[in-house]
Design a protein around this motif. Structure first.
Motif, short mmCIF file in Angstrom:
data_model
loop_
_atom_site.label_atom_id
_atom_site.label_comp_id
_atom_site.label_asym_id
_atom_site.label_seq_id
_atom_site.Cartn_x
_atom_site.Cartn_y
_atom_site.Cartn_z
N GLU A 88 0.80 -1.22 0.00
CA GLU A 88 0.00 0.00 0.00
C GLU A 88 0.84 1.28 0.00
O GLU A 88 0.49 2.25 -0.66
CB GLU A 88 -0.93 -0.02 1.22
N GLU A 89 1.94 1.27 0.73
CA GLU A 89 2.76 2.50 0.82
C GLU A 89 3.34 2.91 -0.53
O GLU A 89 3.75 4.05 -0.71
CB GLU A 89 3.88 2.37 1.87
N LEU A 92 -0.25 4.78 -2.21
CA LEU A 92 -1.11 5.75 -1.54
C LEU A 92 -0.73 7.19 -1.86
O LEU A 92 -1.58 8.07 -1.88
CB LEU A 92 -1.12 5.53 -0.02
N VAL A 128 -7.28 -2.92 -4.72
CA VAL A 128 -6.13 -2.02 -4.90
C VAL A 128 -6.45 -1.01 -5.99
O VAL A 128 -6.24 0.20 -5.82
CB VAL A 128 -4.84 -2.82 -5.26
N LYS A 131 -8.41 1.82 -4.84
CA LYS A 131 -7.71 2.74 -3.92
C LYS A 131 -6.75 3.70 -4.63
O LYS A 131 -6.45 4.76 -4.10
CB LYS A 131 -6.89 1.94 -2.90
#
Length: 161
Positions: A88-89, A92, A128, A131
């Protein structure tokens, strides 16, 4: 023959070097070797009856706050921003990271590629994609050689514009 400098950028460990190795040498290795600075690979491709020599600059990944030397970006014709769909990092803050790359390179259109598709189920991958705040051009797997060629052909198309 036309020569074009293209960049692969993104956080450390997202698979930039693996994508390049798969594209240039058709090899994959599980071993992680961090790129220090920049590594340049070459591959000659055929595109619309043209022979193009891609000079692929594998720019060392960052964890976000380190500065990448502007010199790496000078004279580049196109760039691919790679993120890891399983971390995720790496996606984002993708919009601000893309803005930094655009600022340093002067390029407006950057191919966005999510790598390591093989690590997620179809449902996880869909989550994903929802997001990520920017349009994703392709989801790849360097390990399984999925969409790698397509990603580099998209990069070639951008380089010729």
């Amino acid at each position: 023959m036309i020569a074009k400098k293209v960049l692969l950028v993104g956080n450390f460990g997202v698979g930039k070097t693996s994508l390049i190795r798969r594209f240039v040498l058709n090899e994959f290795s599980e071993d992680y070797i961090s790129t220090i600075g920049v590594r340049v690979s070459k591959k000659v491709v055929e595109y619309k009856n043209e022979t193009i020599k891609l000079m692929i600059w594998d720019v060392a990944g960052t964890s976000g706050n380190e500065k990448i030397p502007k010199a790496y970006f000078l004279g580049s014709s196109a760039a691919m921003f790679v993120f890891d769909v399983s971390r995720e990092e790496t996606y984002l803050t993708i919009a601000e990271n893309l803005n930094i790359v655009k600022e340093l390179s002067g390029l407006q259109n950057i191919t966005v590629v999510g790598n390591k598709k093989d690590l997620l189920s179809a449902e996880e991958l869909e989550n994903v994609i929802q997001k990520v705040s920017v349009n994703i051009d392709l989801i790849t797997s360097a390990k399984e050689d999925e969409n790698v060629e397509d990603a580099f052909m998209k990069l070639t198309t951008l380089a010729l514009k």
